[in-house]
Design an enzyme around this catalytic site. Structure first.
Site, short mmCIF file in Angstrom:
data_model
loop_
_atom_site.label_atom_id
_atom_site.label_comp_id
_atom_site.label_asym_id
_atom_site.label_seq_id
_atom_site.Cartn_x
_atom_site.Cartn_y
_atom_site.Cartn_z
N ARG A 402 -37.39 -30.47 -20.38
CA ARG A 402 -36.14 -30.12 -19.68
C ARG A 402 -35.36 -29.09 -20.48
O ARG A 402 -34.82 -28.13 -19.91
CB ARG A 402 -35.27 -31.36 -19.44
CG ARG A 402 -34.04 -31.04 -18.57
CD ARG A 402 -33.14 -32.25 -18.34
NE ARG A 402 -32.17 -31.99 -17.27
CZ ARG A 402 -30.98 -31.41 -17.46
NH1 ARG A 402 -30.61 -31.02 -18.67
NH2 ARG A 402 -30.17 -31.20 -16.44
N CYS A 403 -35.31 -29.27 -21.80
CA CYS A 403 -34.59 -28.31 -22.64
C CYS A 403 -35.18 -26.90 -22.53
O CYS A 403 -34.46 -25.91 -22.64
CB CYS A 403 -34.65 -28.74 -24.11
SG CYS A 403 -33.74 -30.23 -24.51
N MET A 404 -36.49 -26.83 -22.31
CA MET A 404 -37.18 -25.53 -22.31
C MET A 404 -37.13 -24.83 -20.95
O MET A 404 -37.82 -23.82 -20.76
CB MET A 404 -38.65 -25.71 -22.70
CG MET A 404 -38.86 -26.12 -24.13
SD MET A 404 -40.58 -25.91 -24.64
CE MET A 404 -41.44 -26.98 -23.49
#
Length: 413
Positions: A402-404
């Site tokens: 999700r962060c990426m």
């Protein structure tokens, strides 16, 4: 071809996503400056790129159009050539360059790069003393011109956190929060979003609900789209409560926005709970991954429009997390699936490697890191379809799938 932005949930079929392929910025990570640059380790670039390329390939296999941050910025400069000079002036102002003559030398280096794509990548990578040509005089040294106090070979810091495209901006509905980030190290990353949303032919007309020159800081990992009318925002180390007030003002009375409820989750200040999406993420219509240590510690504030324009009503909720989420989603109940399957050591280890930070491509179909095998086994048993991303090097940056990723378009549920 869809233009603009459209994201009204965390799990609707993903159609378009913005990534950043790790680049030379990871080669300019001096071990003695890791803490300042918000890294715990130095990833091996070649393998990190292979892993990231597989992540992008997995998304394409699911019918997702993959956009790259660096390419979007270059396309904005191609479309509006004068935008590059405007960007460069602002980039130089924020680059923290020491010394009297170094800014000019850095500017000349950048001017020598004619290809906009290569130019953008260079502004992300950082610049070392060895790369710039300084005036040759006998009375001065490069060190004295650049920075007498620093032993670093860097004139301009790299932006190693850029492959976490979730944080510099956050798409909400058809608009975007262009963030002011918590640390100076990362706030320069938001410049790229500014020029995409100001000049890129496909994205220049979107509404901004937050601006990078705001007085308060916020990051995209703290923003979750619950549905068309509701977002969840973490009050965390990286997002101030006052920033959520600004979002409320700019969303509740903007004709482009359908948001009429913001749920502000007060989460502990800790490296493990850096953002709301490291605490829980939605993976299906009624299921969330969750870090078990967060249970019983959350206060939730509900922000809604007041009677008069500009007024925001705030009520504190003392209900359980399950009830808060189920009520927001308009369903009877949700299931919280603990990272590490409830085993405290596995939970701590896999939370460190972002076991509860997943990217839903569709309801029940999620990208996960390969290394979080205990959590992944639990998710399999819960009926999830897992799209497994190799993660030995990518995980060193302390961020998951999700962060990426920053979704630009999801189908409505």
């Amino acid at each position: 071809m869809t233009k603009g932005l459209h994201v009204t949930s965390e799990i609707g079929q993903l159609k378009k996503v913005c990534l950043h392929r790790p680049g030379d910025e990871l080669l300019n990570l001096p071990p003695d400056e890791l803490e300042r640059l918000l890294f715990d380790d130095v990833p091996f670039l070649e393998v990190a790129q292979q892993e990231h390329d597989r992540f992008a390939e997995i998304l394409r296999e699911q019918g997702v159009e993959v956009l790259y941050l660096e390419k979007l910025v270059a396309e904005a400069f191609d479309a509006v050539p004068e935008a590059r000079a405007e960007f460069q002036k602002q980039w130089l102002d924020e680059a923290g360059i020491k010394g009297k003559m170094a800014p000019q030398a850095v500017s000349e280096l950048l001017d020598s790069i004619t290809d906009n794509f290569e130019y953008v990548k260079k502004t992300m990578a950082g610049i070392t003393k060895a790369e710039v040509e300084m005036p040759h005089t006998s009375s001065v040294t490069l060190d004295s011109l650049v920075n007498t106090e620093s032993e670093s070979d860097l004139i301009v810091d790299p932006m190693p956190n850029l492959y976490f495209t979730r944080d510099p901006f956050a798409v909400v509905g058809t608009g975007v929060n262009l963030n002011r980030m918590y640390s100076v190290t990362r706030n320069r990353e938001t410049l790229y979003g500014k020029y995409i949303f100001k000049y890129h032919p496909d994205y220049k007309d979107v509404s901004l609900y937050f601006r990078r020159d705001a007085s308060f800081h916020t990051e995209g990992g703290d923003v979750l789209n619950i549905n068309e009318h509701t977002i969840a925002v973490g009050i965390s180390q990286r997002t101030q409560a006052a920033a959520i007030d600004v979002m409320a003002q700019n969303m509740f009375w903007n004709s482009d926005s359908k948001i009429d409820t913001i749920l502000a989750f007060d989460i502990p200040v800790s490296r493990a709970f850096m953002h709301l999406d490291t605490v829980f993420t939605q993976i299906d219509v009624d299921k969330f991954t969750i870090h078990p240590a967060i249970m019983g510690t959350l206060k939730v504030y509900k922000l809604t429009p007041g009677k008069n324009p500009g007024e925001v009503d705030i009520t504190e909720t003392t209900d359980t997390l399950e009830h808060v989420l189920a009520s927001a989603l308009g369903i009877d109940a949700v299931k919280l699936i603990p990272c590490g399957g409830g085993d405290p050591i596995a939970a701590a280890r896999e939370q460190w490697n972002d076991g509860s930070n997943t990217l839903a491509v569709a309801p029940g179909k999620i990208c996960v890191y390969q290394r979080n095998n205990v959590t992944n086994d639990v998710l399999y048993k819960e009926g999830m379809e897992l799209l497994v991303v190799p993660s030995a090097e990518l995980s060193r940056g302390r961020g998951g799938p999700r962060c990426m990723s920053m979704p630009f378009w999801r189908e409505d549920l």
